[in-house]
Structures are given as C-alpha cells and as structure tokens.
Design a protein around this motif. Structure first.
Motif, PDB file in Angstrom:
ATOM      1  N   ASP A 289      40.794  49.007  47.052  1.00 48.13           N
ATOM      2  CA  ASP A 289      39.927  50.313  47.200  1.00 48.13           C
ATOM      3  C   ASP A 289      39.519  50.772  45.792  1.00 48.13           C
ATOM      4  O   ASP A 289      38.267  51.057  45.484  1.00 48.13           O
ATOM      5  N   TYR A 290      40.277  50.402  44.697  1.00 49.58           N
ATOM      6  CA  TYR A 290      39.737  50.771  43.236  1.00 49.58           C
ATOM      7  C   TYR A 290      38.822  49.979  42.830  1.00 49.58           C
ATOM      8  O   TYR A 290      37.814  50.503  42.415  1.00 49.58           O
ATOM      9  N   VAL A 291      38.840  48.606  43.218  1.00 50.68           N
ATOM     10  CA  VAL A 291      37.735  47.672  42.928  1.00 50.68           C
ATOM     11  C   VAL A 291      36.555  48.090  43.571  1.00 50.68           C
ATOM     12  O   VAL A 291      35.268  47.857  43.055  1.00 50.68           O
ATOM     13  N   THR A 292      36.679  48.078  44.820  1.00 45.18           N
ATOM     14  CA  THR A 292      35.532  48.435  45.460  1.00 45.18           C
ATOM     15  C   THR A 292      34.761  49.648  45.030  1.00 45.18           C
ATOM     16  O   THR A 292      33.545  49.866  44.888  1.00 45.18           O
ATOM     17  N   ASN A 293      35.610  50.795  44.900  1.00 48.65           N
ATOM     18  CA  ASN A 293      34.882  52.220  44.743  1.00 48.65           C
ATOM     19  C   ASN A 293      34.374  51.920  43.161  1.00 48.65           C
ATOM     20  O   ASN A 293      33.358  52.838  42.907  1.00 48.65           O
ATOM     21  N   HIS A 294      34.834  51.246  42.213  1.00 45.94           N
ATOM     22  CA  HIS A 294      34.216  51.140  40.867  1.00 45.94           C
ATOM     23  C   HIS A 294      33.230  50.018  40.728  1.00 45.94           C
ATOM     24  O   HIS A 294      32.511  49.722  39.629  1.00 45.94           O
ATOM     25  N   GLN A 295      32.865  49.320  41.821  1.00 43.80           N
ATOM     26  CA  GLN A 295      32.042  48.186  42.045  1.00 43.80           C
ATOM     27  C   GLN A 295      32.435  47.171  40.734  1.00 43.80           C
ATOM     28  O   GLN A 295      31.338  46.538  40.099  1.00 43.80           O
ATOM     29  N   ILE A 296      33.564  46.851  40.457  1.00 44.32           N
ATOM     30  CA  ILE A 296      34.131  45.974  39.679  1.00 44.32           C
ATOM     31  C   ILE A 296      33.848  44.479  39.987  1.00 44.32           C
ATOM     32  O   ILE A 296      33.629  43.663  39.439  1.00 44.32           O
ATOM     33  N   HIS A 297      33.958  44.330  41.560  1.00 47.80           N
ATOM     34  CA  HIS A 297      33.760  42.779  41.995  1.00 47.80           C
ATOM     35  C   HIS A 297      33.080  43.273  43.459  1.00 47.80           C
ATOM     36  O   HIS A 297      33.570  44.286  44.055  1.00 47.80           O
ATOM     37  N   SER A 298      32.353  42.384  43.748  1.00 48.27           N
ATOM     38  CA  SER A 298      31.401  42.434  45.117  1.00 48.27           C
ATOM     39  C   SER A 298      32.584  42.494  46.155  1.00 48.27           C
ATOM     40  O   SER A 298      32.460  43.531  46.978  1.00 48.27           O
ATOM     41  N   HIS A 299      33.551  41.761  46.163  1.00 49.07           N
ATOM     42  CA  HIS A 299      34.558  41.665  47.297  1.00 49.07           C
ATOM     43  C   HIS A 299      35.593  40.798  46.825  1.00 49.07           C
ATOM     44  O   HIS A 299      35.266  39.748  46.124  1.00 49.07           O
ATOM     45  N   LEU A 300      36.906  41.307  47.097  1.00 48.56           N
ATOM     46  CA  LEU A 300      38.075  40.328  46.930  1.00 48.56           C
ATOM     47  C   LEU A 300      38.170  39.016  48.003  1.00 48.56           C
ATOM     48  O   LEU A 300      38.314  39.556  49.337  1.00 48.56           O
ATOM     49  N   ASN A 301      38.126  37.974  47.730  1.00 48.29           N
ATOM     50  CA  ASN A 301      38.219  37.068  48.798  1.00 48.29           C
ATOM     51  C   ASN A 301      39.578  36.747  49.104  1.00 48.29           C
ATOM     52  O   ASN A 301      40.720  37.342  48.853  1.00 48.29           O
ATOM     53  N   ASN A 302      39.873  36.110  50.406  1.00 49.38           N
ATOM     54  CA  ASN A 302      41.069  36.129  51.119  1.00 49.38           C
ATOM     55  C   ASN A 302      41.859  34.914  50.051  1.00 49.38           C
ATOM     56  O   ASN A 302      41.198  34.030  49.676  1.00 49.38           O
TER      57      ASN A 302
END
Length: 341
Positions: free
Chosen positions: A84-97
């Motif tokens: 949630d933190y990474v998504t909200n701060h647009q640090i990474h496009s998405h975390l892969n599996n």
C-alpha cells in the motif's frame, strides 16, 4: 535471488519502562536470527514457506486478504502495508509476485530462545522486499512500516525490538507516543501514518567496546511478554528511576566504564525485581543472578523465563559452565553490525 540476514534482539536495560512513551531502553542485536530469500515467481502466484510453519501460504501480491490470525499473520501485515505504501507513493509501478523462504535460527532443540522472532519476521520481510525491488526506502521508513505491521497484529508493544532489528548494533531507543497520531480504531495498516512525525521517538546507535562480550543465558522457559505487561502497574517513581539509570548506562557504555556498568545494571535489576510480581524471577533466573558476583549482567526482557545475560570484559569459562550445570544454555553471542540507509 535476494537473500538477507536479519538479527535477533536482546534487551539490556530499560525493560517495562519502555512500554510507556518517552522512556528509553538499551537493546542489542545479535547475529542469531532469520534468513529470508526472495525469488521472482515463475507463475502469477506468490508462495511463502518457513521452517517454523507447517503450511505454506499462497497469495497474489497486491491483493493480500485482511486476515491476521493465522501463522502467516505477521508476514501478511508486512506485505500489505509495504504494498500500500509503495502504491500510494508511486515508488514502484507494482510489486511482482515472488517466492519467499524464511529460515529461522531463533529456536534450538530445547525450544525457543526468546530473541524476538515475530519482530525479526516483519523487519525481514520489509528489508528483503525493499532490496529485491530496489525501493531504496530510508531506514526510518522501514522501521515504521515494520512497526505498524507488528502493532496491527500484536495490538501492543514498545516497538523497541523492531527498532533494534532494523538498525542493528546496539541502540538507545526512546518509545514514541502513538496515541497522538490520528488513526481509526487502532487500524495501524495505514500507510499515511508512516510519513508522520512520531512524537517522542528517538533511535540512537551506540558504540560498543570491542573487548566487551555478551554471554547469553537461555532458560528455554517461554515468557508471554504481553501477559506480563498487562498484569503490571508501573508507578511514576519507577519510570523516573528507570529513565535515570538507563541514561547513566548510555554514558557508561560511551565512556567504556565497566565497573560503573556493573553497578548500573544491578540497579536496573533491583528496580525491576522490586516492582514486578514474584514470578518475574524464576528459579533459573534467580540462580543466574546469584552467580554474577562482580560481573555485569541481569535478566533480559520480560522475565518470567526466557533469558539473562552477562557482559564479560575478559575471558571467563567459569560463569558459562556454572550456568550449564543448572540447565541454563550459555553461549557468547556476536553483535550484529549497524545498518545504514
């Protein structure tokens, strides 16, 4: 593949008082802990495995369900909050599996050693995923993420073990007053809280004298810290005295004054023994304390079992052999290095 080694922790002074915001504890981290390995998943599915949990956990990164009651609850909470933190701060496009393997060294043939396994897990998951996805989160951010995940599951705690394991080495930790932060019904999985200033929080890395060694005495009698704290009422006088002793101990460590270290650890132990119920000092821990003599040491953590320790400034096999004769596992422990970032 990403592989990280996560230390365990050992409280040296300031226990119990640290559960009240603004009070300070001294905490050591030791190389005995966890190893976490992360690999990119070959399928659109993440799998987590551990040598201490019978069933593995399958999940989708980004859609972890809100269940924090099973054996994977600490891992679930850490991944959910980080994602949630990474998504909200647009640090990474998405975390892969990914595939996660957790190998714990915090148990022995005789049982748990009591060095902070749940704290090591949340810190380890945050650190391993941060490194694997090259997120480059500041160390304070990683501490807060791990602390909130742990708090969400456990519902209480000073987060001192989280701070120590995140920062490594020896730290002086002053607990924050999280009651001043905005939250809803103690739902701590809120990434917005991470970026707020946490009132009273202070984490200072301490230098540790090279010729001081910590001898751990493990009783293998499991202590429930949460229950112990809930049955203990701490007086303002206790908190004030604990804070004064811990501040003097911090100066003692910096000044490399072993004689004063012995005196102040004994004072902290006496304060705790006089404040806490009789069961705090178990027969094994009572024996450990009586054998210290002029050696610095005390009970570590909640008491009611778990560990005691001695700090040696010269080679001494006698103390370790004496403890072993009474069924206390004794081993010199290595302090983990301080972490940067």
């Amino acid at each position: 593949m990403t592989k990280v080694n996560i230390p365990g922790k050992l409280f040296l002074a300031g226990e119990y008082a640290i559960t009240h915001p603004g009070n300070t504890a001294i905490i050591a981290t030791i190389t005995t802990g966890l190893t976490i390995e992360i690999q990119d998943a070959q399928k659109n599915l993440s799998v987590a495995k551990s040598n201490t949990i019978t069933k593995y956990w399958q999940f989708q990164m980004g859609v972890t369900e809100d269940q924090y009651t099973d054996d994977w609850r600490y891992v679930r909470a850490a991944i959910k909050l980080l994602d949630d933190y990474v998504t909200n701060h647009q640090i990474h496009s998405h975390l892969n599996n990914v595939n996660i393997t957790i190998s714990s060294h915090l148990n022995s043939k005789s049982g748990k050693i009591g060095l902070g396994s749940s704290a090591a897990v949340v810190v380890g998951i945050i650190e391993a995923l941060d490194r694997h996805f090259h997120l480059q989160l500041p160390i304070l951010t990683r501490f807060k993420l791990a602390g909130l995940a742990h708090l969400h599951v456990q519902k209480n705690g000073s987060l001192g073990d989280i701070a120590a394991i995140t920062y490594g080495g020896i730290i002086a930790y002053q607990s924050p007053d999280l009651s001043l932060l905005p939250h809803i019904n103690q739902q701590w999985l809120n990434p917005d809280i991470v970026d707020m200033a946490w009132p009273s929080l202070d984490i200072i890395s301490l230098p540790w004298p090279v010729n001081w060694q910590i001898l751990l005495g493990a009783t293998h009698e499991s202590a429930d810290t949460k229950v112990a704290i809930s049955h203990t009422q701490l007086t303002p006088q206790f908190l004030s005295q604990s804070q004064q002793i811990v501040q003097e101990l911090i100066n003692t460590i910096i000044d490399v004054n072993y004689h004063k270290l012995t005196i102040k650890l004994r004072a902290n132990q006496t304060l705790l023994t006089n404040q806490l119920p009789t069961g705090y000092v178990t027969p094994k821990l009572a024996f450990l304390l009586t054998t210290l003599g002029d050696t610095a040491g005390k009970i570590s953590g909640a008491g009611f079992g778990d560990n005691g320790f001695a700090i040696l400034n010269s080679h001494n096999d006698i103390l370790a052999n004496t403890w072993k004769s009474y069924g206390i596992d004794a081993q010199i422990i290595s302090i983990s290095p301080q972490k940067r970032g």
